[in-house]
Design a protein around this motif. Structure first.
Motif, PDB file in Angstrom:
ATOM      1  N   LYS A  19      -3.850 -19.506 -12.049  1.00  0.00           N
ATOM      2  CA  LYS A  19      -2.908 -18.470 -12.459  1.00  0.00           C
ATOM      3  C   LYS A  19      -3.465 -17.723 -13.672  1.00  0.00           C
ATOM      4  N   MET A  20      -3.411 -16.412 -13.593  1.00  0.00           N
ATOM      5  CA  MET A  20      -3.896 -15.584 -14.693  1.00  0.00           C
ATOM      6  C   MET A  20      -2.894 -14.459 -14.915  1.00  0.00           C
ATOM      7  N   GLN A  21      -2.495 -14.256 -16.159  1.00  0.00           N
ATOM      8  CA  GLN A  21      -1.593 -13.177 -16.524  1.00  0.00           C
ATOM      9  C   GLN A  21      -2.322 -12.280 -17.514  1.00  0.00           C
ATOM     10  N   VAL A  22      -2.321 -10.985 -17.249  1.00  0.00           N
ATOM     11  CA  VAL A  22      -3.027 -10.015 -18.086  1.00  0.00           C
ATOM     12  C   VAL A  22      -1.998  -9.105 -18.744  1.00  0.00           C
ATOM     13  N   TYR A  23      -2.056  -9.023 -20.063  1.00  0.00           N
ATOM     14  CA  TYR A  23      -1.181  -8.121 -20.803  1.00  0.00           C
ATOM     15  C   TYR A  23      -2.021  -6.967 -21.316  1.00  0.00           C
ATOM     16  N   VAL A  24      -1.669  -5.779 -20.886  1.00  0.00           N
ATOM     17  CA  VAL A  24      -2.346  -4.564 -21.331  1.00  0.00           C
ATOM     18  C   VAL A  24      -1.453  -3.952 -22.404  1.00  0.00           C
ATOM     19  N   VAL A  25      -1.981  -3.861 -23.618  1.00  0.00           N
ATOM     20  CA  VAL A  25      -1.202  -3.336 -24.731  1.00  0.00           C
ATOM     21  C   VAL A  25      -1.668  -1.927 -25.050  1.00  0.00           C
ATOM     22  N   ASP A  26      -0.735  -0.997 -24.977  1.00  0.00           N
ATOM     23  CA  ASP A  26      -0.993   0.380 -25.388  1.00  0.00           C
ATOM     24  C   ASP A  26      -0.399   0.522 -26.784  1.00  0.00           C
ATOM     25  N   ASP A  27      -1.258   0.665 -27.749  1.00  0.00           N
ATOM     26  CA  ASP A  27      -0.850   0.702 -29.148  1.00  0.00           C
ATOM     27  C   ASP A  27      -0.431   2.101 -29.581  1.00  0.00           C
ATOM     28  N   GLY A  28       0.593   2.620 -28.938  1.00  0.00           N
ATOM     29  CA  GLY A  28       1.148   3.915 -29.319  1.00  0.00           C
ATOM     30  C   GLY A  28       0.203   5.071 -29.131  1.00  0.00           C
ATOM     31  N   PHE A  55      -0.672  -8.300 -13.817  1.00  0.00           N
ATOM     32  CA  PHE A  55      -0.697  -7.349 -14.924  1.00  0.00           C
ATOM     33  C   PHE A  55       0.699  -7.007 -15.422  1.00  0.00           C
ATOM     34  N   SER A  56       0.843  -7.023 -16.748  1.00  0.00           N
ATOM     35  CA  SER A  56       2.055  -6.561 -17.420  1.00  0.00           C
ATOM     36  C   SER A  56       1.616  -5.586 -18.505  1.00  0.00           C
ATOM     37  N   PHE A  57       2.452  -4.595 -18.744  1.00  0.00           N
ATOM     38  CA  PHE A  57       2.107  -3.574 -19.731  1.00  0.00           C
ATOM     39  C   PHE A  57       3.072  -3.628 -20.901  1.00  0.00           C
ATOM     40  N   ILE A  58       2.519  -3.592 -22.083  1.00  0.00           N
ATOM     41  CA  ILE A  58       3.295  -3.552 -23.315  1.00  0.00           C
ATOM     42  C   ILE A  58       2.986  -2.214 -23.960  1.00  0.00           C
ATOM     43  N   LEU A  59       3.997  -1.347 -24.030  1.00  0.00           N
ATOM     44  CA  LEU A  59       3.813  -0.015 -24.598  1.00  0.00           C
ATOM     45  C   LEU A  59       4.483   0.027 -25.964  1.00  0.00           C
ATOM     46  N   LEU A  60       3.678   0.016 -27.002  1.00  0.00           N
ATOM     47  CA  LEU A  60       4.200   0.068 -28.361  1.00  0.00           C
ATOM     48  C   LEU A  60       4.510   1.520 -28.727  1.00  0.00           C
ATOM     49  N   ALA A  61       5.604   1.717 -29.448  1.00  0.00           N
ATOM     50  CA  ALA A  61       6.037   3.073 -29.800  1.00  0.00           C
ATOM     51  C   ALA A  61       5.109   3.740 -30.800  1.00  0.00           C
ATOM     52  N   ASN A  62       4.565   2.940 -31.707  1.00  0.00           N
ATOM     53  CA  ASN A  62       3.715   3.482 -32.763  1.00  0.00           C
ATOM     54  C   ASN A  62       2.397   2.723 -32.817  1.00  0.00           C
ATOM     55  N   ASN A  63       1.381   3.410 -33.332  1.00  0.00           N
ATOM     56  CA  ASN A  63       0.094   2.755 -33.541  1.00  0.00           C
ATOM     57  C   ASN A  63       0.236   1.831 -34.744  1.00  0.00           C
TER      58      ASN A  63
END
Length: 88
Positions: free
Chosen positions: A10-19, A39-47
């Motif tokens: 099992k492998m889980q990948v978190y892609v973080v977009d740093d604003g 794949f899961s995406f984490i979209l941060l509001a701000n850098n």
């Protein structure tokens, strides 16, 4: 390269977009992997910087091994498998 790993567990990948200001440019990449259950995406509001972006992914993570890579990192297909074997 993460999507092409030969790891059988099992492998889980978190892609973080740093604003990022260019989300419309990277949106097609998000859509490609949106249907991949790994794949899961984490979209941060701000850098907030690299360290806080990594912390956002780590807080969402569970498991015995957490691997952080930058978006420009290219891994050989057997890297995760080898890391897991080394951790046993």
């Amino acid at each position: 390269s993460i999507a092409s790993q030969d790891y059988a567990g099992k492998m889980q990948v978190y892609v973080v977009d740093d604003g990022s200001a260019n989300r419309d440019v990277v949106a097609p990449v998000h859509r490609i992997y949106a249907s991949d259950p790994r794949f899961s995406f984490i979209l941060l509001a701000n850098n907030v910087g690299k360290r806080k972006a990594q912390i956002a992914a780590i807080r969402s993570s569970s498991g015995d091994l957490v691997l952080n890579v930058d978006s420009d990192t290219i891994l050989a297909a057997d890297v995760v498998t080898k890391l897991v074997l080394k951790m046993h």
